[in-house]
Write a protein that holds these residues in place. Structure first.
Motif, short mmCIF file in Angstrom:
data_model
loop_
_atom_site.label_atom_id
_atom_site.label_comp_id
_atom_site.label_asym_id
_atom_site.label_seq_id
_atom_site.Cartn_x
_atom_site.Cartn_y
_atom_site.Cartn_z
N ASP A 177 8.54 23.23 8.75
CA ASP A 177 7.53 22.34 9.52
C ASP A 177 6.28 22.39 8.71
N ASP A 178 6.12 22.59 7.46
CA ASP A 178 4.88 22.43 6.74
C ASP A 178 5.23 22.16 5.17
N ILE A 179 4.88 20.99 4.89
CA ILE A 179 5.19 20.68 3.58
C ILE A 179 4.54 21.63 2.19
N ARG A 180 3.53 22.37 2.48
CA ARG A 180 2.74 22.99 1.71
C ARG A 180 3.53 24.28 1.29
N LEU A 181 4.58 24.57 2.06
CA LEU A 181 5.20 25.78 1.76
C LEU A 181 5.81 25.83 0.38
N PHE A 182 6.10 24.45 -0.07
CA PHE A 182 7.14 24.45 -0.99
C PHE A 182 6.19 24.83 -2.16
N TYR A 183 5.15 24.56 -2.47
CA TYR A 183 4.35 24.73 -3.82
C TYR A 183 3.30 25.88 -3.84
N SER A 184 3.46 26.67 -2.47
CA SER A 184 2.27 27.83 -2.70
C SER A 184 2.99 28.98 -3.17
N ASN A 185 3.92 28.78 -3.85
CA ASN A 185 4.74 30.08 -4.51
C ASN A 185 4.87 31.24 -3.66
N ASP A 186 5.16 31.19 -2.47
CA ASP A 186 5.53 32.30 -1.65
C ASP A 186 6.76 32.79 -2.01
N ILE A 187 7.12 33.71 -2.49
CA ILE A 187 8.49 34.05 -3.13
C ILE A 187 9.58 34.27 -1.70
N ARG A 188 8.99 34.85 -0.65
CA ARG A 188 9.66 34.90 0.45
C ARG A 188 10.07 33.77 1.08
N PHE A 189 9.40 32.87 0.99
CA PHE A 189 9.95 31.45 1.34
C PHE A 189 10.98 30.88 0.45
N LEU A 190 10.68 31.01 -0.71
CA LEU A 190 11.47 30.22 -1.89
C LEU A 190 13.04 31.31 -1.93
N ARG A 191 13.05 32.24 -1.75
CA ARG A 191 14.21 33.11 -1.73
C ARG A 191 15.27 32.57 -0.64
N GLN A 192 14.99 32.04 0.40
CA GLN A 192 15.74 31.64 1.20
C GLN A 192 16.71 30.43 0.83
N PHE A 193 16.58 29.99 -0.33
CA PHE A 193 17.26 28.79 -0.71
C PHE A 193 18.34 28.91 -1.76
N THR A 252 26.81 58.61 -14.16
CA THR A 252 27.50 57.97 -13.26
C THR A 252 26.92 57.12 -12.17
N LEU A 253 25.49 57.32 -12.19
CA LEU A 253 24.60 56.55 -11.29
C LEU A 253 24.82 55.30 -10.99
N PRO A 254 24.85 54.46 -10.00
CA PRO A 254 24.85 53.06 -10.40
C PRO A 254 23.65 52.34 -10.99
N GLY A 255 23.90 51.11 -11.67
CA GLY A 255 22.53 50.73 -12.30
C GLY A 255 21.70 50.07 -11.33
N ARG A 256 20.49 49.74 -11.84
CA ARG A 256 19.67 49.13 -10.84
C ARG A 256 19.89 47.52 -10.89
N PRO A 257 20.18 46.91 -9.71
CA PRO A 257 20.43 45.36 -10.04
C PRO A 257 19.46 44.68 -10.64
N ILE A 258 19.67 43.64 -11.54
CA ILE A 258 18.52 42.68 -11.92
C ILE A 258 18.45 41.71 -10.96
N SER A 259 17.25 41.35 -10.63
CA SER A 259 17.12 40.18 -9.65
C SER A 259 16.96 38.79 -10.44
N LEU A 260 17.84 38.36 -9.77
CA LEU A 260 18.18 36.86 -10.61
C LEU A 260 17.19 35.84 -10.03
N GLY A 261 16.81 35.04 -10.89
CA GLY A 261 15.91 33.79 -10.34
C GLY A 261 17.02 32.54 -9.60
N ARG A 262 16.46 31.79 -9.11
CA ARG A 262 17.24 30.65 -8.69
C ARG A 262 16.49 29.27 -8.78
N LEU A 263 17.22 28.31 -8.50
CA LEU A 263 16.30 26.82 -8.75
C LEU A 263 15.59 26.84 -7.52
#
Ligand code: FA5
Length: 347
Positions: free
Chosen positions: A331-347, A99-110
């Motif tokens: 304020d910094d273009i380099r954030l787009f391609y430095s692969n920091d998931i915390r930044f990318l998750r916001q979009f 009866t325990l709830p399943g673990r949510p699968i984290s979905l990717g995004r664009l």
């Protein structure tokens, strides 16, 4: 030989008593009853023995074989029982709570760049444009020469270039510095009317900073037909800016220089952060520059066998990361391609 049989038997029985799992038992069977076991070797060699000895050794070997097989069978049963009891114990102790709830699968995004490419292309498709793509590895001809930028032209300094050492092509090759080479490629293979947008990666050999990357995206636009004027360019880009940034946006056109357009313009929108009053985002000017554009230069049209007395056209090129930066206040273009998931998750 009889002595050897006796040793084989006691060794096998000894080993068997210390076995505690089925895998070990199977190894034991291979070792003592398998094809390469001492017992099988003795049985195989019986025919070569003198008849007296053959009788005695044969009888004894078959006896040992039967004994080992019996012990093997009994041990197997015991181990199976034990394994089953272990499992039963584990199942009783470690109950599964279904009866325990399943673990949510984290979905990717664009990626935000992919999202804006799609959004901008959708706007232009709705305005009657087609989406096409082109090569990132280009020739000097398409990236520069066909766009009125010959080898000694000072405008080459605007496009710090990654050149490629190659023996495949006689023409100098490079990573395209803008999407404008696709203007030539599209016109070479079609006749007017032309209405295309070209999203894609561009590369510049520049030091990176908050507003410059060595790899970034542009979207090129090109429309060529009879009677296309600067008013069509203004109307199209005005409509685009309103659809992307909101109905209330104001658009500013100013002169700019690109060798492949005449006249050339630069387009800015009024700053949506301060409403045009001036702030940090717009460096106090009240305006945000978003793209370069202009009327396709007659020499460029001639180069692809379009008659400039019959056909005219407009072209534009915008940098996508800069648009994202403006839209989200990044304020910094380099954030787009430095692969920091915390930044990318916001979009
Ligand atoms: C061009 O690349 C022209 N091909 C644009 C054009 C097309 C003009 C058609 C006329 C007709 P420019 O070098 O200004 O122009 O680059 C256009 C946009 O690309 C810039 O406004 C900016 O948003 C983006 N851009 C240029 N260099 C970089 C860089 N190093 N990092 C991130 N974005 C960049």
């Amino acid at each position: 030989m009889l002595k050897k049989l006796d040793q084989t038997r006691s060794k096998a029985i000894d080993e068997l008593s210390s076995l505690s799992d089925l895998k070990g038992l199977e190894d034991w069977r291979i070792r003592h009853l398998g094809k390469k076991s001492a017992l099988t070797q003795i049985l195989r060699g019986l025919a070569a023995l003198p008849s007296e000895e053959r009788k005695a050794v044969g009888a004894s070997a078959n006896e040992v074989k039967a004994l080992l097989e019996r012990h093997y069978g009994e041990k197997k049963e015991t181990l199976k029982q034990e394994a089953y009891q272990d499992l039963e114990r584990t199942l009783t102790v470690e109950k599964i709570d279904v009866t325990l709830p399943g673990r949510p699968i984290s979905l990717g995004r664009l990626h935000p760049t992919t999202q804006i490419v799609r959004e901008i292309c959708d706007i232009f498709v709705a305005l009657g444009f087609q989406v096409v793509e082109g090569p990132e590895v280009e020739s000097d001809y398409y990236n520069f020469e066909a766009l009125n930028i010959p080898a000694d032209h000072p405008a080459r300094d605007m496009f710090s270039t990654f050149w490629i050492d190659t023996e495949i092509s006689e023409r100098p090759m490079l990573l395209r510095t803008h999407t404008s080479p696709m203007q030539i490629r599209v016109m070479e293979r079609t006749r007017p009317p032309v209405r295309v947008v070209v999203p894609g990666k561009c590369y510049r050999y520049e030091a990176t900073d908050a507003t410059h990357e060595s790899m970034f995206y542009q979207i090129e636009g090109l429309a060529v037909d009879e009677n296309i004027t600067l008013a069509d360019l203004k109307g199209t880009l005005f409509e685009f800016a309103k659809r992307l940034f909101g109905e209330e946006r104001k658009v500013r056109f100013r002169c700019d220089y690109f060798p492949f357009v005449e006249p050339g313009v630069e387009i800015a929108i009024d700053c949506f952060a301060c409403g045009g009053a001036g702030c940090r985002l717009c460096s106090g000017t009240g305006w945000l520059e978003i793209l370069g554009a202009g009327m396709v230069h007659p020499d460029v049209l001639r180069r692809v066998n379009y008659d400039p007395d019959v056909y005219t056209g407009f072209a534009f090129g915008l940098g996508l990361e800069r648009i994202l930066m403006l839209r989200y206040g990044i304020d910094d273009i380099r954030l787009f391609y430095s692969n920091d998931i915390r930044f990318l998750r916001q979009f």
